[in-house]
Design an enzyme around this catalytic site. Sequence first.
Site, PDB file in Angstrom:
ATOM      1  NE  ARG A 600       5.213  11.487  -0.529  1.00 53.39           N
ATOM      2  CZ  ARG A 600       6.262  12.197  -0.093  1.00 53.39           C
ATOM      3  NH1 ARG A 600       6.279  13.497  -0.215  1.00 53.39           N
ATOM      4  NH2 ARG A 600       7.275  11.594   0.476  1.00 53.39           N
ATOM      5  CG  ASN A 603       6.384  12.037 -12.704  1.00 54.48           C
ATOM      6  OD1 ASN A 603       5.392  12.551 -13.216  1.00 54.48           O
ATOM      7  ND2 ASN A 603       7.586  12.132 -13.240  1.00 54.48           N
ATOM      8  N   PRO A 604       2.917  12.566 -11.060  1.00 57.01           N
ATOM      9  CG  PRO A 604       1.918  14.640 -10.782  1.00 57.01           C
ATOM     10  CD  PRO A 604       3.105  13.832 -10.368  1.00 57.01           C
ATOM     11  CE  LYS A 605       4.620  14.835 -19.236  1.00 56.93           C
ATOM     12  NZ  LYS A 605       5.561  15.925 -19.577  1.00 56.93           N
ATOM     13  CB  THR A 606       5.690   8.669 -14.994  1.00 58.72           C
ATOM     14  OG1 THR A 606       5.901   9.058 -13.638  1.00 58.72           O
ATOM     15  CG2 THR A 606       6.719   9.353 -15.883  1.00 58.72           C
ATOM     16  CE  LYS A 674      -2.299   2.628   0.544  1.00 61.13           C
ATOM     17  NZ  LYS A 674      -3.787   2.675   0.593  1.00 61.13           N
ATOM     18  CB  VAL A 676      -0.258   3.362  -9.833  1.00 60.65           C
ATOM     19  CG1 VAL A 676      -0.637   4.276  -8.703  1.00 60.65           C
ATOM     20  CG2 VAL A 676       0.869   3.943 -10.662  1.00 60.65           C
ATOM     21  N   GLY A 677       1.342   0.368 -10.681  1.00 61.15           N
ATOM     22  CA  GLY A 677       1.550  -0.455 -11.880  1.00 61.15           C
ATOM     23  C   GLY A 677       0.503  -1.523 -12.082  1.00 61.15           C
ATOM     24  CD  GLU A 678       1.818  -5.527 -10.762  1.00 61.51           C
ATOM     25  OE1 GLU A 678       1.258  -6.359 -11.484  1.00 61.51           O
ATOM     26  OE2 GLU A 678       3.064  -5.372 -10.730  1.00 61.51           O
TER      27      GLU A 678
HETATM   28 MO1  MOS Z   1       4.611  -7.381 -12.726  1.00 58.57          MO
HETATM   29  S1  MOS Z   1       3.453  -8.981 -13.345  1.00 58.57           S
HETATM   30  O1  MOS Z   1       4.989  -7.936 -11.156  1.00 58.57           O
HETATM   31  O2  MOS Z   1       5.889  -7.302 -13.753  1.00 58.57           O
END
Ligand code: MOS
Length: 711
Positions: A600, A603-606, A674, A676-678
């Site tokens: 899910r 926030n689709p924008k961020t 899940k 999405v950052g990495e």
């Molecule tokens: Mo990320 S490398 O776990 O800040």
Amino acid sequence: MSDNYIGQPVSRVDGRLKVTGQARYAAEFDDAGTAHGAVVRSTIGKGRIATIDTAAATKAPGVLAVLTHRNAPKLAYRRHKGVVDPDFGERLHVLQDDRVNHQGQPIALIVADTLEHAVHAATLVNVRYTEEPALVDIASAKPRAPHAEKTDQGKQRPGETRRGEPERAFANAPVKIDETYVIPRENHNPLEMHATIAAWNGNKLTLWDKTQWVHNTAEEIAAVFGIPANDVRVISPFVGGAFGSGLRTWPHVTLAALGARVCRQPVKIMLSRREMYYGTGYRPHTVQRVSIGASPEGRLLAISHEGWQETSTYEQYSESLLNATRFLHGCSNVRTRHRHAAMNVHTPTYMRAPGEASGVFALECAMDELAVALQLDPVELRLRNEPEQDEDKKKPFSSRSTRECYRAAAERFGWSRRDPHPRAMRDGRLLIGWGMATATYPMNFAPASAKARLMPDGTAEVTSASSDMGPGTWTSMTQVAADSLGLPIEKVRFVLGDTTLPKAPVHGGSMTMASVGSAVQEACRKAREQALKRSKSDNLAQALAGLDGPVEATATVKPVDESGRFSMHAFGAVFVEVALDPDLGETRVRRIVGAYGAGRIVNPKTARSQCIGGMIGGIGMALMEHSVVDARNGRVTNANFAEYAVPVHADAPATMDVIFVDEHDPHVNPLGVKGVGEIAMVGVAPAIANAVFHATGKRIRTLPITPDKLL
Ligand code: MOS
């Protein structure tokens, strides 16, 4: 009643504070009474300090203290390891002895009334070394097997894994490739440099620090000074980018606290851009060999992936270089082997998609090479090897939307119009290349707490000691809270970044939404229920108005039972178009389309913004970033923004399409997210390298892909 804030493109609740300069970052909490620290750093890679003459520095204008290993107080350095600290080895003890372990190691601290006085005095410290030959070049290092001790990390990243008979299967495979891929050291370059202000009040210490984990900073500094963790308060409301550099607590934090204790006044240390290359970690230099054998129809028969990474002599930082290879594509015969090179360098650390960004680069370039050898479309090759389950853990995936991602991204990109032959697509004199790669990153979830406080005036304050290095945690947590409470979002205030708040896990590993988000949701649910129960109403605003005081609820969430039953990862597909100038060797990325199955999307924008950031990070990794280490002494010769190239606006294509495929995963966590950052960073560099091959017919296996390698 307002609801359904989850899934809405809410603008950043802290956006106004940021653009008006009112958001305060660590270095901005100083006042007239704050002294300034400057760190003197070693200029050799290995050896001992023979003499250190501080007479001139001590007499320089404004100087309050000059600390070296000769006069600095001895520190407790009690044992402490956060989950972000290497399991093996011992952290650097600053100013405790004459040993130099790496280039740029802190060897003295100047405290002065102004930054200028401190920096000037630092130039007056005279050091003589007994130098020893420094090992800083991975090519001359001997690979060393990881520590064998059984630990969580050891189980997660065993030195070797195998299933089936990879050697025999490879030897018998009709089609095969066997190549080596090199990624140089890369440094985090957040715009905000690391900074700490330390202030003692008796035995209690307050730190304003740039960190991705306030509680870990408090616990680490408490361990260093031998004081109770409760006596250290860490405040860190805003973080101007970090990418992992703020996960651990680096030596300058100790130095700021040490300077403040000796001088009996607050001390601020802010690293310079150059110091960022010595004072915090970095993505380690890796060498990876991948061999893949396949049937003529493109069935994978054998995969072998060996990874070799740099680490320091005093700690073993270990990346998840090879994890994805064990489950990303279906194959019965798989072998992975991880080795370290312990060198006279400072300890590397997590940098956005640590391990996966590097490991998947090698794997997905190798898959592209195999597709070329098979004369098979690279998407088709992957589709023919979709596994039914996680073949390493022998567990079903909680969800896996790779097929949907390939389809959605390929369609948006126009992949069916691709001429598979290298150098076949042109735009005037420019060579056009289309490449793709698969992406994945684990769903991480760690225990987290949050508190919700409902006021009679109908507002709510929700808190958790998380961090927000830029993804929009301030905003997404406000959404989850408003959603769970059923209050208008304007009535909800979320607060993070202070050890006085309920504990949150490290703001890294893409786990904040899953972990802190679930805690926020639960705390709000409980608080709402209590308020309604107390007033016997079913309208929260009315219920609150009728109460004589606030209603408070705290919740702690832990990974659910089911995490043992499933293999949980986000998956994605990245498609890239490059345009290459055949005379200049310059590569420009023209378009990136990424599709992600990440559960899910709160926030689709961020989230889109985060993915665009990852794509741009991937452009840097593929085409620009390289911390050039002098093989004689470990000096980083380009430790500055002029010579360490990172993508700027002109390098970012106008078209960066982010597609979130519909994915409902009831197993991962209560929110079904899940992260999405990495994953946003994974897959971009190999897609670019594969596109460069398609444009030119040249396979560049050593990053970054600079013009000299193409001419
Ligand atoms: Mo990320 S490398 O776990 O800040």
